[in-house]
Design a protein around this motif. Structure first.
Motif, PDB file in Angstrom:
ATOM      1  N   ALA A   2       0.843  -1.206   0.000  1.00 18.86           N
ATOM      2  CA  ALA A   2       0.000   0.000   0.000  1.00 18.86           C
ATOM      3  C   ALA A   2       0.873   1.249   0.000  1.00 18.86           C
ATOM      4  N   PHE A   3       0.380   2.299  -0.607  1.00 20.23           N
ATOM      5  CA  PHE A   3       1.110   3.563  -0.650  1.00 20.23           C
ATOM      6  C   PHE A   3       0.150   4.697  -0.293  1.00 20.23           C
ATOM      7  N   GLU A   4       0.709   5.884  -0.045  1.00 18.29           N
ATOM      8  CA  GLU A   4      -0.116   7.025   0.357  1.00 18.29           C
ATOM      9  C   GLU A   4      -0.961   7.489  -0.819  1.00 18.29           C
ATOM     10  N   TYR A   5      -2.229   7.640  -0.565  1.00 18.95           N
ATOM     11  CA  TYR A   5      -3.179   7.996  -1.611  1.00 18.95           C
ATOM     12  C   TYR A   5      -3.069   9.482  -1.963  1.00 18.95           C
ATOM     13  N   THR A   6      -3.156   9.793  -3.252  1.00 22.73           N
ATOM     14  CA  THR A   6      -3.203  11.177  -3.737  1.00 22.73           C
ATOM     15  C   THR A   6      -4.648  11.533  -4.075  1.00 22.73           C
ATOM     16  N   ALA A   7      -5.095  12.672  -3.543  1.00 23.50           N
ATOM     17  CA  ALA A   7      -6.498  13.078  -3.723  1.00 23.50           C
ATOM     18  C   ALA A   7      -6.875  13.134  -5.181  1.00 23.50           C
ATOM     19  N   ASN A   8      -8.130  12.714  -5.460  1.00 23.43           N
ATOM     20  CA  ASN A   8      -8.721  12.782  -6.795  1.00 23.43           C
ATOM     21  C   ASN A   8      -8.003  11.914  -7.821  1.00 23.43           C
ATOM     22  N   ARG A   9      -7.278  10.914  -7.345  1.00 22.66           N
ATOM     23  CA  ARG A   9      -6.612   9.975  -8.254  1.00 22.66           C
ATOM     24  C   ARG A   9      -7.234   8.593  -8.089  1.00 22.66           C
ATOM     25  N   ALA A  10      -7.081   7.771  -9.100  1.00 23.74           N
ATOM     26  CA  ALA A  10      -7.526   6.370  -9.039  1.00 23.74           C
ATOM     27  C   ALA A  10      -6.288   5.468  -9.028  1.00 23.74           C
ATOM     28  N   PHE A  11      -6.415   4.339  -8.382  1.00 27.27           N
ATOM     29  CA  PHE A  11      -5.307   3.378  -8.356  1.00 27.27           C
ATOM     30  C   PHE A  11      -5.853   1.993  -8.698  1.00 27.27           C
ATOM     31  N   LEU A  12      -4.973   1.115  -9.111  1.00 22.50           N
ATOM     32  CA  LEU A  12      -5.329  -0.268  -9.490  1.00 22.50           C
ATOM     33  C   LEU A  12      -4.995  -1.182  -8.325  1.00 22.50           C
ATOM     34  N   ALA A  13      -5.916  -2.065  -7.983  1.00 23.97           N
ATOM     35  CA  ALA A  13      -5.680  -3.029  -6.908  1.00 23.97           C
ATOM     36  C   ALA A  13      -6.105  -4.416  -7.394  1.00 23.97           C
ATOM     37  N   ILE A  14      -5.193  -5.443  -7.235  1.00 24.60           N
ATOM     38  CA  ILE A  14      -5.470  -6.804  -7.697  1.00 24.60           C
ATOM     39  C   ILE A  14      -5.129  -7.769  -6.579  1.00 24.60           C
ATOM     40  N   ASP A  15      -6.087  -8.656  -6.286  1.00 23.65           N
ATOM     41  CA  ASP A  15      -5.861  -9.693  -5.260  1.00 23.65           C
ATOM     42  C   ASP A  15      -5.257 -10.909  -5.960  1.00 23.65           C
ATOM     43  N   ILE A  16      -3.969 -11.150  -5.730  1.00 28.30           N
ATOM     44  CA  ILE A  16      -3.244 -12.257  -6.377  1.00 28.30           C
ATOM     45  C   ILE A  16      -2.847 -13.272  -5.303  1.00 28.30           C
ATOM     46  N   THR A  17      -3.389 -14.492  -5.410  1.00 24.31           N
ATOM     47  CA  THR A  17      -3.167 -15.506  -4.373  1.00 24.31           C
ATOM     48  C   THR A  17      -1.691 -15.871  -4.256  1.00 24.31           C
TER      49      THR A  17
END
Length: 984
Positions: free
Chosen positions: A906-921
């Motif tokens: 996880a990293f610090e979120y920047t306002a009004n931005r979107a990020f990609l998140a993938i659950d990889i076993t």
């Protein structure tokens, strides 16, 4: 002769009464009618005149002109020099004044009144006069001094045509005081003979020059031939009745002052200049001895007189002088300084005027006239072989001769002279304020020298624009000589000219003198001054205002007509920053308007210029309040501010003890209020709800806004809702009427008391309320750089702007490291609130319009936003082994989604931005990056970090790697660890 009628009429009733009584031998009740019509100019200035036996005194402050009109009569004042008031008076009527009739009028724009007083008793009403000649009659019954008074508040002349006075004579009991001629105050140089007269038939005038002597019947009789005096003298006199039947008259006196006569025009002109009286009305009286003074020039009201090499001008509307006349004797004159030029307004006295022949002008060169101007002022002179260097323009021109130039003034616009011609010219030198000029009064005074050759430019000066000037419009040479011409430019850094062909080439801005010289005779030359002007630069921003959210970047751009413009940008200090070269503006976290200035320095060919624009920094989560303009916009349960726009005041809390609403200052811009509320010194929010009976309740944090029933103005709050808390809401003339249920009055702001209270709805003073409705921000913004991609997230629905499309990530292929993006949101479509998206489009700063939409965020989107951030501000999505990616450039320069921290943590979120998140076993199979469905790029996107590097590398906002330390970097905006940092 002036017309005078004096009629007596006996009243029939009185005659019958006398006949019946047979007892009185006195004639009483006898009426006398005095009538005087002004058939020519009578008054030339203030003073006293005898009009058919009656001495009238006239005082007209401000009157700068005295004339006559055949229809209207004596003119007093003018549009340029009007009389502010006029007082016409006499004390010569004995008996009861029964009526006064004044025939008078004004000029076309007259705004004046007339009134009459007798013995200080008003006769009738003060009456307004018109531009039409009209007799105004004033009736009364009084005796004593007769006064006719005009009051003028306009810039217009007043006219007097006729005076008629009807009075009833009584038996005379006293002699009438004597009058003197000339009038008291007359000055003289050698001797003066004074005469005296009285209106008392058979009366004897006795006098004395002793100020202490007593006047009576035994005093010396005034000489019938007049009294000649040779020193300053005061004469005192009375009228006595030799038969003793009448009382002695009151005393009359007159003072005459002997002064030394000035010797000729030279001394007179010097004295007028020394006294320096500048108002014609206050012109000073002088006595001057004249010896063969000659009238050299006459033109209308003007005459010029010369004596022994000294000239002076004379101006009088009744000028009767003729050219060639000779004046001798001792003259009494009046003089003053007219625009620094000595002028006489009258010439009278013991003088003789004889006709003479034509007067030859004195020939003079312009060099002599320039260097010895005073010697020739007001004299008739002639200049020969002068070149016209400026033809008349609004009667002003110029001539030159052997390098000396002199201004010329034409008497009227019919007089002309031609540029470049050689002329002989006759005129009178004079000075107008600080300009010495030769005054020409006739076209005949300008003659062309037919034998003269012409060698001159068509203008003495010219200007041209360095970039767009028309060379063909510059002056051309008029040359009647034979032979070659040589050309030269005094400043070849400004313009060059072909030595033989005269072709001009513009080089730079500045001034140069272009000279043409006859090759065979270097004395024949002509020049003009050429000024090459820099082009006036234009500079303006592409938009006059921009809007940007907290911590976002927007590029501001100013454009100019200078293609090589070097533009720098600056702004006031704050937690925002602008790159002075690129115009990239980084917003801080302080909401408000910031002024940005673009500056373009002056260059060789363009002037400098500045321009400003406004950047509105917006807190995307800040509530704003928008003006409600109709009743349909009032929604049940919404929150409002109550504002008086007229006074920039808002209703704060209710002061219950003082039963009034506290008023606070507010700033409204573009029908929007965006600031804090619900605190001391700030507006309070009021919730407006329907009550079910067509009315509304209005509630703040204190309670319900209520009216105290039976009280006219008091406001209060109630913890519970009662009928006194119900209001009707209607709109009238753009303002809202909040009418209380108790008393039917309205809520309004009182500027005198600086409070809100309850007032009569018919009093428009308090009908000044406007509602402002609480809404979310109306706009947002994002930027796309050269990379062509960005991400965006907001909790509000918005309309996709032109040239941009938005997509959601629906699939991530870990074998191919490819993402599948569905670009569902094309320009003009609505993006649902809380939809994280990838933006694809042209480079630019985009403003988006928030809107309302019932549509929800689409399912199956692998992008996340602010909804998936933990308490520490770090990205967070539930899952077994979630890896987090941000849009960035990889080490190979490819644009894609890369780990934002080591191993996809996880990293610090920047306002009004979107990020990609993938659950990889299987963590070992988690790719460090994903490409954008085949879309590659070589330039970075906002929020850049290399995917496989744990270090905090530094990039410019355009994706160029700048090292690992901010030290020694140029001023600008950089991306460090996904955050924007400004180096100042």
């Amino acid at each position: 002769m002036k017309n005078f009628t004096h009629k007596k009429r006996n009243g029939l009733a009185l005659w019958l009464l006398t006949l019946m009584c047979l007892a009185s031998v006195n004639v009483w009740g006898q009426e006398t009618v005095y009538s005087y019509e002004l058939k020519q100019k009578t008054w030339y200035n203030d003073g006293s005149l005898e009009l058919a036996g009656i001495n009238w005194s006239l005082d007209a402050p401000g009157a700068g002109y005295w004339g006559y009109d055949g229809t209207k009569g004596q003119q007093i004042g003018s549009g340029g020099n009007p009389a502010t008031s006029i007082n016409l008076s006499t004390e010569d009527f004995k008996g009861t004044i029964k009526s006064v009739v004044i025939e008078t009028s004004g000029a076309s724009k007259i705004n004046a009144t007339i009134q009459v007083k007798v013995g200080n008793v008003g006769y009738g009403d003060e009456t307004k006069i018109t531009k039409t000649n009209t007799p105004y009659k004033f009736d009364g019954q009084s005796s004593g001094k007769v006064e006719v008074i005009w009051t003028n508040t306009s810039d217009a002349a007043i006219y007097l045509k006729k005076i008629t006075v009807t009075y009833e004579e009584g038996a005379a009991t006293q002699c009438i005081a004597p009058t003197f001629s000339p009038a008291s105050g007359t000055s003289f140089a050698n001797t003066l003979t004074v005469t005296a007269s009285t209106a008392t038939e058979g009366g004897k005038i006795v006098y004395t020059t002793d100020p202490e002597a007593t006047l009576d019947a035994n005093s010396p009789e005034f000489p019938s031939e007049g009294l000649t005096i040779d020193a300053t003298t005061t004469i005192r006199a009375i009228t006595v009745d030799p038969n003793g039947a009448l009382e002695n008259s009151s005393e009359a006196s007159a003072t005459y002052t002997k002064i030394d006569a000035l010797n000729g025009l030279a001394e007179l002109r010097t004295k007028i200049r020394e006294d320096n009286v500048t108002s014609q009305k206050d012109a000073k009286e002088y006595i001057v001895s004249l010896n063969n003074a000659v009238v050299t020039k006459v033109s209308g009201n003007k005459a010029f007189i010369e004596e022994n090499g000294t000239g002076i001008q004379y101006f009088n509307y009744d000028n009767s002088f003729k050219e060639g006349q000779v004046i001798n004797g001792t003259a009494t004159v009046k003089g003053f300084m007219y625009s620094n030029w000595a002028e006489l307004t009258s010439i009278e006295g013991d003088i003789t005027i004889t006709d003479g022949g034509a007067v030859a002008p004195t020939e003079v060169t312009l060099e002599e006239l320039t260097n010895n101007y005073d010697k020739y002022e007001s004299r008739l002179v002639k200049v020969t072989a002068a070149e016209v260097t400026s033809a008349f323009n609004i009667q002003n021109g110029e001539i030159s001769q052997n390098g000396f130039k002199f201004a010329v003034r034409a008497n009227d616009e019919s007089i002309s002279m031609t540029l470049g011609e050689t002329i002989d010219i006759i005129g009178v030198p004079g000075i107008y304020f600080d300009t010495k000029q030769l005054n020409v009064f006739s076209q005949d005074d300008i003659t062309k020298d037919e034998n003269a050759k012409t060698f001159s430019w068509t203008a003495t000066s010219a200007e041209i624009d360095i970039n767009s000037g028309d060379i063909t419009a510059l002056p051309t040479l008029t040359n009647t000589y034979e032979g070659a011409v040589n050309y030269d430019s005094s400043n070849k850094g400004v313009a060059t000219i072909g030595e033989t062909d005269g072709q001009i080439t513009i080089v730079g801005a500045g001034t140069t003198t272009i000279t043409a010289t006859l090759a065979s005779d270097p004395e024949v030359k002509s020049s003009y001054e050429l000024t090459v002007n820099k082009t006036t630069a234009t500079l303006e921003f592409e938009q006059s205002s921009y809007t940007v959210n907290f911590d976002e970047i927007i590029t501001l751009k100013a454009v100019s007509n200078n293609p090589d413009a070097q533009i720098t940008y600056s702004t006031t200090d704050g937690d925002w920053y602008i790159d002075e070269k690129s115009g990239e503006f980084l917003a801080g976290t302080t909401a408000g308007k910031v002024t940005v200035t673009a500056t373009m320095a002056e260059s060789d060919k363009y002037t400098g210029a500045t321009a400003t624009c406004t950047v509105n920094i917006v807190d995307p989560n800040q509530q704003v309040y928008k003006k409600v303009t109709s009743q349909e916009d009032i929604t049940d349960g919404d929150t409002y501010l109550i504002i008086s726009e007229e006074y920039n005041k808002a209703l704060s809390e209710i002061n219950v003890s003082d039963t009034r609403g506290i008023a606070v200052d507010v700033t409204i811009a573009d029908d929007i209020y965006s600031n804090q509320t619900n605190a001391e010194g700030l507006p309070y929010e009021y919730t407006i709800s329907t009550t079910g009976d067509g009315r509304y309740s209005i509630k703040n944090t204190q309670g319900y806004l209520a009216i105290i029933k039976g009280d006219k103005t008091n406001l209060t709050v109630s913890e519970t809702e009662t009928e006194n808390c119900h209001w009707t809401i209607t709109y009238q003339d753009g303002k809202v009427l909040l009418k209380g249920n108790a008393g039917g009055r309205i809520l309004g702001y009182n500027s005198s008391a600086n409070c809100f209270r309850y007032y009569d709805e018919n009093t428009s003073t308090y009908n000044n309320i406007t509602l402002y409705k609480k809404v979310t921000s109306t706009t947002g913004s994002f930027s796309i750089t050269d990379a062509g991609f960005a991400t965006y997230y907001t909790d509000k629905a918005f309309v996709m702007p032109e040239n941009v499309q938005g997509g959601i990530v629906t699939k991530a292929n870990k074998e191919t490291n490819q993402l599948t993006i569905s670009y569902n949101y094309q320009p003009g479509t609505v993006v649902p609130a809380k939809t994280p998206i990838v933006l694809k489009g042209e480079k630019g700063d985009y403003t988006i319009n928030y809107t309302t939409s019932e549509e929800t965020a689409p399912a199956g989107n692998m992008l996340y936003g602010a909804e998936n951030v933990d308490a520490d501000g770090m990205t967070f999505v539930k899952g077994t082994n979630v890896k987090y990616y941000k849009l960035a450039l990889g080490n190979d320069g490819k644009c894609g989604f890369y780990w934002g921290a080591t191993d996809g943590a996880a990293f610090e979120y920047t306002a009004n931005r979107a990020f990609l998140a993938i659950d990889i076993t299987d963590a070992s199979q988690a790719p460090a990056s994903f490409s954008l469905d085949g879309d590659g790029s070589t330039t970075a996107i906002n929020g850049i970090m290399n995917g496989n590097d744990d270090s905090q590398k530094i990039y410019t906002v355009t994706g160029v790697y700048a090292g690992k330390s901010l030290n020694n970097l140029p001023k600008g905006i950089y991306i460090v660890g996904g955050k924007k940092v400004a180096v100042k």
